[in-house]
Design an enzyme around this catalytic site. Structure first.
Site, PDB file in Angstrom:
ATOM      1  N   ARG A  35       0.823  -1.221   0.000  1.00 12.94           N
ATOM      2  CA  ARG A  35       0.000   0.000   0.000  1.00 12.94           C
ATOM      3  C   ARG A  35       0.855   1.268   0.000  1.00 12.94           C
ATOM      4  O   ARG A  35       0.496   2.266   0.620  1.00 12.94           O
ATOM      5  CB  ARG A  35      -0.925   0.048   1.226  1.00 12.94           C
ATOM      6  N   ARG A  48      -7.095  12.356  -4.594  1.00 19.21           N
ATOM      7  CA  ARG A  48      -8.307  11.669  -4.131  1.00 19.21           C
ATOM      8  C   ARG A  48      -9.445  12.662  -3.859  1.00 19.21           C
ATOM      9  O   ARG A  48     -10.619  12.299  -3.925  1.00 19.21           O
ATOM     10  CB  ARG A  48      -7.936  10.872  -2.883  1.00 19.21           C
ATOM     11  N   ASP A  84      -6.927  -2.404  -7.326  1.00 20.30           N
ATOM     12  CA  ASP A  84      -7.478  -3.060  -6.148  1.00 20.30           C
ATOM     13  C   ASP A  84      -7.798  -4.509  -6.479  1.00 20.30           C
ATOM     14  O   ASP A  84      -8.080  -4.834  -7.636  1.00 20.30           O
ATOM     15  CB  ASP A  84      -8.741  -2.349  -5.661  1.00 20.30           C
TER      16      ASP A  84
HETATM   17  O1  1CP Z   1      -0.020  -1.348  -2.503  1.00 16.00           O
HETATM   18  C1  1CP Z   1      -0.313  -0.434  -3.284  1.00 16.00           C
HETATM   19  O2  1CP Z   1       0.131   0.716  -3.208  1.00 16.00           O
HETATM   20  C2  1CP Z   1      -1.135  -0.817  -4.520  1.00 16.00           C
HETATM   21  C3  1CP Z   1      -2.527  -0.632  -4.431  1.00 16.00           C
HETATM   22  C4  1CP Z   1      -3.450  -1.533  -3.623  1.00 16.00           C
HETATM   23  C5  1CP Z   1      -3.382  -2.910  -3.354  1.00 16.00           C
HETATM   24  C6  1CP Z   1      -2.264  -3.883  -3.632  1.00 16.00           C
HETATM   25  C7  1CP Z   1      -4.664  -1.062  -3.123  1.00 16.00           C
HETATM   26  C8  1CP Z   1      -5.093   0.336  -3.194  1.00 16.00           C
HETATM   27  N1  1CP Z   1      -5.369  -2.118  -2.638  1.00 16.00           N
HETATM   28  C9  1CP Z   1      -4.609  -3.255  -2.748  1.00 16.00           C
HETATM   29  C10 1CP Z   1      -4.965  -4.625  -2.369  1.00 16.00           C
HETATM   30  C11 1CP Z   1      -6.164  -4.836  -1.514  1.00 16.00           C
HETATM   31  N2  1CP Z   1      -7.384  -4.232  -1.598  1.00 16.00           N
HETATM   32  C12 1CP Z   1      -6.256  -5.828  -0.514  1.00 16.00           C
HETATM   33  C13 1CP Z   1      -5.150  -6.804  -0.204  1.00 16.00           C
HETATM   34  C14 1CP Z   1      -4.085  -6.212   0.641  1.00 16.00           C
HETATM   35  C15 1CP Z   1      -4.410  -6.033   2.087  1.00 16.00           C
HETATM   36  O3  1CP Z   1      -4.714  -7.028   2.754  1.00 16.00           O
HETATM   37  O4  1CP Z   1      -4.302  -4.885   2.542  1.00 16.00           O
HETATM   38  C16 1CP Z   1      -7.529  -5.777   0.046  1.00 16.00           C
HETATM   39  C17 1CP Z   1      -8.089  -6.645   1.154  1.00 16.00           C
HETATM   40  C18 1CP Z   1      -8.250  -4.769  -0.639  1.00 16.00           C
HETATM   41  C19 1CP Z   1      -9.662  -4.379  -0.434  1.00 16.00           C
HETATM   42  C20 1CP Z   1      -9.730  -2.958  -0.038  1.00 16.00           C
HETATM   43  N3  1CP Z   1      -9.589  -1.916  -0.909  1.00 16.00           N
HETATM   44  C21 1CP Z   1      -9.835  -2.427   1.266  1.00 16.00           C
HETATM   45  C22 1CP Z   1      -9.841  -3.243   2.535  1.00 16.00           C
HETATM   46  C23 1CP Z   1     -11.164  -3.293   3.157  1.00 16.00           C
HETATM   47  C24 1CP Z   1     -11.218  -4.348   4.219  1.00 16.00           C
HETATM   48  O5  1CP Z   1     -11.954  -5.311   3.981  1.00 16.00           O
HETATM   49  O6  1CP Z   1     -10.562  -4.220   5.267  1.00 16.00           O
HETATM   50  C25 1CP Z   1      -9.846  -1.023   1.153  1.00 16.00           C
HETATM   51  C26 1CP Z   1     -10.012  -0.013   2.247  1.00 16.00           C
HETATM   52  C27 1CP Z   1      -9.655  -0.726  -0.221  1.00 16.00           C
HETATM   53  C28 1CP Z   1      -9.527   0.624  -0.838  1.00 16.00           C
HETATM   54  C29 1CP Z   1      -8.160   0.952  -1.267  1.00 16.00           C
HETATM   55  N4  1CP Z   1      -7.357   0.140  -2.051  1.00 16.00           N
HETATM   56  C30 1CP Z   1      -6.177   0.797  -2.324  1.00 16.00           C
HETATM   57  C31 1CP Z   1      -6.240   2.095  -1.683  1.00 16.00           C
HETATM   58  C32 1CP Z   1      -5.173   3.144  -1.770  1.00 16.00           C
HETATM   59  C33 1CP Z   1      -7.473   2.175  -1.018  1.00 16.00           C
HETATM   60  C34 1CP Z   1      -7.996   3.377  -0.266  1.00 16.00           C
HETATM   61  C35 1CP Z   1      -8.979   4.041  -1.121  1.00 16.00           C
HETATM   62  C36 1CP Z   1      -9.265   5.468  -0.765  1.00 16.00           C
HETATM   63  O7  1CP Z   1      -8.510   6.358  -1.205  1.00 16.00           O
HETATM   64  O8  1CP Z   1     -10.276   5.721  -0.110  1.00 16.00           O
END
Ligand code: 1CP
Length: 351
Positions: A35, A48, A84
């Protein structure tokens, strides 16, 4: 005499990550952070404020800009595609949106086995072509390796069934235990779509891929083998002919690491509950180990960060397959100065 100009293959000026993934890195460990392009960065928050998260994922020009943000500001040794894991359920028509303070919501979650049978055949070259386009643009600009990624089948299935985040995955586990046959059918479908999706990313130019099984920690170890590992293996096997390194990340990987090694990935990403130097004694030297700093460490004073880094890097000294990373994603309220300190400090360990 006319010189024939051959097309140049883009050369990475920094291939430290790829060396470590083939367990041949003799210099300091490569560093990147899960992330790394996200809400903790003011530059990300500024973008954003103008676009929704999904717009940012869908527009190749924005993906290119955001993926590069942390590289420009901190200089990590690898980029990870800004996207994502939930773009697969989105492409399967489940209706994805992100709500502030809530997280992801799938508007049409799976409720019955008939819903699984009704899922469309995924044509990645159509519904996910924007990802391939983003990768191609990025590969024209990046000097460090680009990681592609996807969610692991169990984690993706859980979002498709729960309709969003859910701490205990009650519906998912009840379905899994009461009707394992249809649950396996869903996992198989997601695994095959994921292979197609990662092949699309590889064709477009990613240098390595990471699979995220973020919800594997809710499984018992026998369940893990049947409902998670079997499909991670299927994906690793499916991608073998491509010769692109695959990293497996599971939340709770310290418990499952030995089982993960059976899938013979290029690397395993570890959480911070385990001593990585001890883990090295049980994981074959041919598998790279990634991790495993507690993301909360970045709230600590610099001396504490330095001390932990010294312990970790000294412990892994001489290990040709060590990649420095956090044990899970960086928190949105992480101080930027701490990230800068961490990356600079790793680079002070030499070449
Ligand atoms: O790592 C990076 O910089 C690349 C981008 C990336 C990756 C690899 C994002 C951006 N998401 C992910 C993978 C991801 N997405 C996972 C697996 C990794 C982990 O366990 O953290 C998961 C579970 C998600 C699902 C997701 N997307 C969540 C989690 C929700 C939960 O169930 O707890 C969330 C909050 C997101 C949104 C998201 N994805 C990425 C960002 C920067 C954001 C935030 C969005 C925003 O700006 O509001």
């Amino acid at each position: 005499m006319m010189l024939q100009v051959m097309p140049q293959k883009l050369k990475l000026t920094n291939d430290r990550l790829l060396k470590a993934l083939s367990c041949q890195n003799t210099g300091r460990p490569p560093v990147w952070l899960m992330r790394q392009a996200g809400r903790y960065m003011p530059e990300y928050r500024a973008l954003r404020a103008k676009y929704s998260f999904l717009d940012m994922c869908h527009q190749p020009e924005l993906v290119v800009e955001i993926t590069q943000l942390p590289l420009t500001v901190f200089g990590m040794d690898a980029a990870i595609l800004f996207s994502d894991i939930l773009v697969i359920p989105e492409a399967l028509g489940l209706g994805l949106r992100f709500e502030d303070q809530v997280g992801p919501i799938l508007e049409r979650p799976l409720k019955t086995p008939a819903d699984i049978a009704a899922l469309p055949v995924l044509d990645v070259s159509d519904s996910l072509s924007y990802v391939a386009q983003s990768i191609r643009l990025l590969k024209e600009r990046l000097e460090v390796p680009l990681l592609g990624f996807a969610g692991a089948p169990f984690t993706i299935a859980s979002y498709m069934i729960e309709g969003g985040s859910s701490p205990a995955l009650k519906k998912t586990k009840q379905w899994m235990l009461r009707d394992p046959v249809s649950f396996h059918r869903l996992l198989e479908k997601i695994a095959d779509d994921t292979i197609a999706y990662l092949n699309l990313q590889i064709d477009a130019g990613v240098d390595a891929v990471q699979l995220f099984d973020s919800w594997a920690h809710v499984l018992g170890h026998v369940q893990f083998r049947e409902f998670s590992l079997a499909y991670l293996k299927r994906i690793v096997e499916g991608l073998k002919p491509r010769n692109v390194p695959v990293i497996l990340f599971c939340r709770g990987a310290s418990v499952f690491a030995k089982q993960l090694a059976e899938a013979a990935p290029a690397g395993i990403s570890l959480d911070w509950n385990t001593d990585i130097t001890q883990m090295r004694l049980t994981i074959p030297q041919s598998i790279a180990l990634q991790g495993n700093i507690d993301p909360d460490l970045l709230y600590a004073p610099k001396e504490v960060i330095q001390k932990e880094l010294d312990r970790l890097i000294t412990g892994m000294k001489g290990d040709k397959g060590f990649i420095l990373n956090l044990g899970h994603g960086i928190h949105p309220d992480t101080p930027v100065d701490a990230v800068k300190y961490l990356i600079d400090a790793v680079k002070r360990y030499g070449d």
